[in-house]
Design a protein around this motif. Sequence first.
Motif, mmCIF file in Angstrom:
data_model
loop_
_atom_site.group_PDB
_atom_site.id
_atom_site.type_symbol
_atom_site.label_atom_id
_atom_site.label_comp_id
_atom_site.label_asym_id
_atom_site.label_seq_id
_atom_site.Cartn_x
_atom_site.Cartn_y
_atom_site.Cartn_z
ATOM 1 N N GLY A 115 0.857 -1.188 0.000
ATOM 2 C CA GLY A 115 0.000 0.000 0.000
ATOM 3 C C GLY A 115 0.889 1.233 0.000
ATOM 4 N N ILE A 116 0.293 2.398 0.227
ATOM 5 C CA ILE A 116 1.069 3.640 0.190
ATOM 6 C C ILE A 116 2.217 3.608 1.196
ATOM 7 N N GLY B 44 -1.910 -1.965 -4.115
ATOM 8 C CA GLY B 44 -3.080 -1.081 -3.993
ATOM 9 C C GLY B 44 -4.373 -1.808 -3.674
ATOM 10 N N SER C 267 -6.395 -0.782 1.567
ATOM 11 C CA SER C 267 -7.145 0.470 1.731
ATOM 12 C C SER C 267 -6.689 1.547 0.757
ATOM 13 N N THR C 268 -5.411 1.541 0.397
ATOM 14 C CA THR C 268 -4.905 2.647 -0.433
ATOM 15 C C THR C 268 -5.662 2.756 -1.756
ATOM 16 N N CYS D 256 -9.285 4.332 -1.268
ATOM 17 C CA CYS D 256 -9.485 5.497 -0.405
ATOM 18 C C CYS D 256 -10.070 6.697 -1.140
ATOM 19 N N PRO E 170 -4.887 7.872 -5.933
ATOM 20 C CA PRO E 170 -4.141 6.790 -5.283
ATOM 21 C C PRO E 170 -3.491 5.787 -6.239
ATOM 22 N N LEU F 106 0.554 4.989 -6.651
ATOM 23 C CA LEU F 106 1.177 3.676 -6.461
ATOM 24 C C LEU F 106 1.884 3.214 -7.728
ATOM 25 N N GLY G 256 -1.542 -2.879 6.626
ATOM 26 C CA GLY G 256 -2.890 -2.333 6.792
ATOM 27 C C GLY G 256 -3.692 -3.093 7.825
ATOM 28 N N PHE H 141 -3.481 7.639 3.714
ATOM 29 C CA PHE H 141 -3.026 7.950 2.356
ATOM 30 C C PHE H 141 -2.281 9.286 2.368
ATOM 31 N N GLY I 125 1.053 9.158 3.939
ATOM 32 C CA GLY I 125 1.983 8.213 3.313
ATOM 33 C C GLY I 125 3.390 8.743 3.070
#
Lengths: 88, 377
Positions: free
Chosen positions: B12-13, B39, B42-43, B46, B149, B153, B203, B332, B335
């Motif tokens: 993720g982020i 990704g 959650s990223t 979001c 997002p 990524l 996460g 996010f 990040g």
Amino acid sequence: MDKKNVIICRCEDVTYEEIVRAFNEGYKDIESLRRYLKIGTGPCQGKTCIPLLQRILYELSGNFPQNITIRPPETPVPFGIFVNVPKK
Amino acid sequence: MKSYDVVVVGGGIIGLATAYYLVKNGVRKIAIIEKEYIGSGSTGRCGTGIRQQFTTKEHIVLMRESVKIWRLWEEILPKPIHFRQGGYLWLLRSEEEDNEYRKYVALQNLFGVDSRIISKDEIKEIVPDINLEGIFGASWCPSDGSAYPQDVLDSLEMFLKSHGVDIFDYESVVDFKKTSDRVISIKTDKDEYALDNLLIAAGYATKSLANKLGFDIPVKNYRHQIVVSEPLKIFLSPMVVDRSLYFTQTYRGRIIGGTDTNEEETDDLTLTYNFLQKFSSELVSVFSKLSSVRLMRHWSGFYVVSPDKHPILGPTPLKNVFIGTGYSGHGFMLGPIVGKLLAHYITYGMFFLEEANHLTLDRFEKGMLIQEKAVIG
Ligand SMILES: Cc1cc2nc3c(=O)[nH]c(=O)nc-3n(C[C@H](O)[C@H](O)[C@H](O)COP(=O)(O)OP(=O)(O)OC[C@H]3O[C@@H](n4cnc5c(N)ncnc54)[C@H](O)[C@@H]3O)c2cc1C
């Protein structure tokens, strides 16, 4: 027909050639192609293009991809429809 | 067995941003292990929002620094991330709220954030179509904004791959080999990797992986739902916040937004009709023009919430294991700065911002909690 001109995703304007190029760059599954090319993210939410994409990936890799995420709604619905009208 | 200086769990982020700064710090052998695709947590789910309008020194300073990096990333990452400083317009509906937010704004200004309280007339100038009935004023910060997002990524991933970072996707961490105070190797469903340092940035799964290693992290997972509309011509650049409702427009023309449905802690991402009703009612009452706009996609993801709504960063009871979690719905935006802080901690054994020292896991043991009041969606 020239593959350059074959549009696979009509909402987001993604061509056959772009898919092949992305595949060769390493985007080999539906989720990463969707993120990279935005294929299947328009108003029809992939109803036309994702089955075509599955077939193209099968041609390119020999595997038929199954990992497709389906999200509601089935078809776009105006926000106004969900508005809670207080009962009189 | 392959061996790494740092193994990062979670694509993720936080995982990617930390790997980015590890590369910058000169760390050579880095691997990221991601259970699904980059990704997928959650990223990728979001709300795109990036704000500095917080109510504690820790959050304000971290976010001020994060915004600096967002601006830099927009320029230097290999692909556009669509960072836009369209501002956050936080509507206030009473004199009491107005008074309360004036205090937050004073704190934000003290730490160098350009927020201010504005009148109804100014709201009208910024977003002409807002229904001002029942609105008292707003807290406005023009340098807040949003980024896309998945593009962030993608861009980070491209950078990392071109700098020799190994990214293993569709590979899940299942177990660890450890001594009393260190992890030696990590087992996935496909392979095993030896490591010097381990960052768990997984996460919603960070807590359960920590439990497997013998320590606990006091976070809970809450489902939050979100929608996007069909694409429209661009007309809205700020993020609008009205109590628990938030919405903005992405660079791809879609209205994106959510609201809070006050649910219990859960591991379930099922979508509810109740959310659609609440969101649509709140949206249409403050922005009636959107009534006829069509909702295109509805999904959900987890907020990983800590007891004081602040992140939990850095060291753990195990000497070479580090964590980053508990962002409580704003990981996010954090990040970039959290990635830089964690990479610094892993490389040099310390943070470079005093505020981050207040955000370690041992604060719960010591009873040194910090309370954040501005949590939305
Ligand atoms: C609806 C919604 C709206 C939001 N809106 C905003 C917003 O506007 N602004 C904002 O700043 N934040 C927002 N957030 C919060 C934000 O999404 C998160 O705080 C942030 O994405 C957390 O990033 P992460 O890297 O810690 O976790 P994640 O992005 O969840 O990444 C963790 C990754 O670890 C992987 N993983 C899990 N277990 C394993 C395992 N065993 N092995 C390998 N990999 C594993 C997962 O697959 C996942 O990809 C929102 C969240 C939701 C749900």
